[in-house]
Write an enzyme that holds these catalytic residues in place. Structure first.
Site: not given
Ligand code: NAD
Length: 489
Positions: A173, A176, A227, A231, A248, A282, A383
């Site tokens: 997944k 989006e 995020g 998580g 992650e 990240c 962040e």
């Molecule tokens: P996000 O948490 O908004 O979304 C990540 C994914 O989760 C998307 O596919 C989203 O559709 C999905 N999602 C959203 N709500 C959900 C739910 N309730 N249940 C299951 N899935 C759901 O993150 P983002 O804005 O896409 O990415 C940025 C974040 O990712 C930053 O916090 C960044 O630090 C982190 N990140 C971490 C690493 C790492 O290696 N630690 C790498 C890249 C990005």
């Protein structure tokens, strides 16, 4: 139009949803994709479950599974140009950055493809002549793989490659906002000969498609990158079924510069550490922690150079960094900067949108430096995920380590000094999953990636990254069984 891939077939979503993807550099529509729902997620989970329980993949010799990954690497290398272009259109990042990302994805598939079959288990000494014991590694089962928008293909590869080589089936997944290269990846997996149902792709919103994966009793593991708040929601949603979790999450990463550093190199890297991909990384070095005696000269020069960074679209050769992913994300960054200033930070440069003609359609934000910061400020400990550098001062080695570790995250950090002993001492004391000495950003598919603290659970890449997708099983065999007579009857 890109569709969903379920049980070896490309199909439309059950409720006929559609989403348009817009390039963040200029807002123009660059793709239209199917938008799945909860029902599509359910269908994909069932396909993955069936493929795991009844299909050949978990029992296929690991080397053959690895060969599929090596074919994907080869196919991807041939299509690298198209894939990099699609990644840049979805994310707005410079084409050259997307090209690096694709090369890293090829390396990731090659790494996991080539470790296949090299760790078949281990024999354990039972201390007895009449018993033998060994540890076997088995796939976990059905994996829900949920990825973010900043490195869409790379994050998918870090999950898909080890999940497959270990013998799992999966539902991917992607974010989006950036689905295009995940669609391309599924096409390559199909072309490389992945059996039906082993890899499934459902596009759609997190609440519609991601959440059901976390809740579903047929899903054995969730590997999530994104995020912290998401998580935490995934942990809650998967608690009822006690899933394995690999998370992650974010980072608030210190870049520690001692006065005895090679200043020219440290300056150069301090800029890349934070402003690469406009800070949407990240592991971005978003917290400069600089020694008091160096502070003034270092920050003055950093400010001068940050103001020269050229913003622009992904295909303009003059561009040095691109836009933020969306209007909503830029608004969040703007709020962090405003709050930081209200809390006492000194704005040294940026802090606003550019006024250059041609950038007004995109979600651009100028590289920003906030000086005289401290941990009490939200912009320092949360962040912002944008092109915002906060500057904190330190006095001595202990103080540097204390500030570097003063974060609930623990993903990455760096230390700059020409004193090798000090570099090692500080690196060892920093509570972060990756520490660079006199460098910033490099990583290897062979080396574990992940965080301490709230940066996550588990590791990606390297041997530990593969172990996330394997269940160790202890098999004990009594080779001379006799009654034990523990009970008298
Ligand atoms: P996000 O948490 O908004 O979304 C990540 C994914 O989760 C998307 O596919 C989203 O559709 C999905 N999602 C959203 N709500 C959900 C739910 N309730 N249940 C299951 N899935 C759901 O993150 P983002 O804005 O896409 O990415 C940025 C974040 O990712 C930053 O916090 C960044 O630090 C982190 N990140 C971490 C690493 C790492 O290696 N630690 C790498 C890249 C990005």
């Amino acid at each position: 139009m890109a569709d969903l891939y379920v049980d070896g077939a490309w199909r439309k979503p059950m409720h006929g949803g559609l989403r348009h993807i817009h390039c963040p550099a200029d807002g123009r529509r660059v793709a239209s994709v199917s938008e799945g729902t909860r029902e599509d997620a359910e269908d994909a989970v069932r396909a993955a479950r069936w493929a795991f329980d009844e299909g050949p993949w978990p029992h296929t010799p690991e080397r053959e599974r690895g060969a599929v990954l090596l074919r994907v690497a080869e196919l991807l290398e041939r299509r690298a140009g198209d894939v990099a272009r699609a990644e840049s259109l979805d994310t707005g990042k410079r084409l050259v950055e997307s090209e690096y990302d694709v090369a890293d994805v090829v390396a990731c598939f090659r790494y996991f493809g080539s470790v296949a079959g090299t760790s078949p288990g281990r024999v354990v000494d039972t201390g007895r002549a009449d018993a033998i014991s060994r540890i076997d590694y088995e796939p976990v089962g059905v994996c829900g793989l949920i990825t973010p928008w900043n490195y869409p293909l790379l994050q998918a590869a870090w999950k898909v490659a080890p999940a497959l080589v270990a013998g799992n089936t999966f539902v991917l997944k992607p974010s989006e906002l950036t689905p295009s290269t995940s669609v391309m990846l599924m096409k390559l997996l199909e072309e490389a000969g992945l059996p039906a149902g082993v890899g499934n792709l459902v596009l759609g919103a997190g609440s519609e498609v991601g959440a059901p994966l976390a809740e579903h009793s047929y899903v054995d593991l969730i590997s999530f990158t994104g995020g912290l708040g998401t998580g935490q929601r995934i942990m809650e949603a998967s608690a009822a079924t006690v899933k394995k979790l690999a998370l992650e999450l974010g980072g608030k990463n210190p870049n520690v510069v001692f006065a005895d550093a090679d200043v020219e190199t440290a300056l150069d890297f301090a800029l890349t550490a934070v402003f690469l991909h406009s800070g949407q990384v990240c592991s971005a070095g978003a917290r400069l922690v600089v020694q008091d005696s160096l502070h003034d000269d270092f920050v003055d020069e950093l400010v001068r150079r940050a103001q020269l960074i050229r913003l622009g679209g992904p295909f303009d050769d003059r561009t040095e960094t691109g836009p933020l992913i969306s209007a909503a994300h830029r608004a969040k960054v703007e709020e962090y900067v405003a709050t930081g200033i209200a809390e006492g930070a000194v704005l040294r440069c940026g802090g606003r949108r550019p006024d250059e003609a041609g950038l007004d359609e995109g979600y651009y934000y100028l590289p920003t430096i906030l000086d005289e910061c401290h941990q009490g400020m939200a912009v320092v400990h949360e962040e912002s995920f944008g092109p915002v550098l906060t500057v904190e001062r330190f006095t001595d080695e202990d103080n540097a380590v204390q500030i570097a570790n003063d974060t609930e995250y623990g993903l990455a950090g760096a230390v700059w000094t020409q004193d090798a002993g000090k570099a090692q001492r500080v690196a060892r004391r920093m509570r972060h999953g990756t520490v660079w000495i006199n460098d910033y950003h490099p990583y290897l598919p062979q080396a574990e990636w992940g965080g301490f603290g709230r940066s996550g659970i588990g590791r990606e890449l390297g041997p530990a990254g593969l172990d996330e997708y394997r269940e160790p099983k202890h098999i004990w065999q009594n080779i001379d069984p006799r009654p034990q007579r523990w009970f008298s009857g």
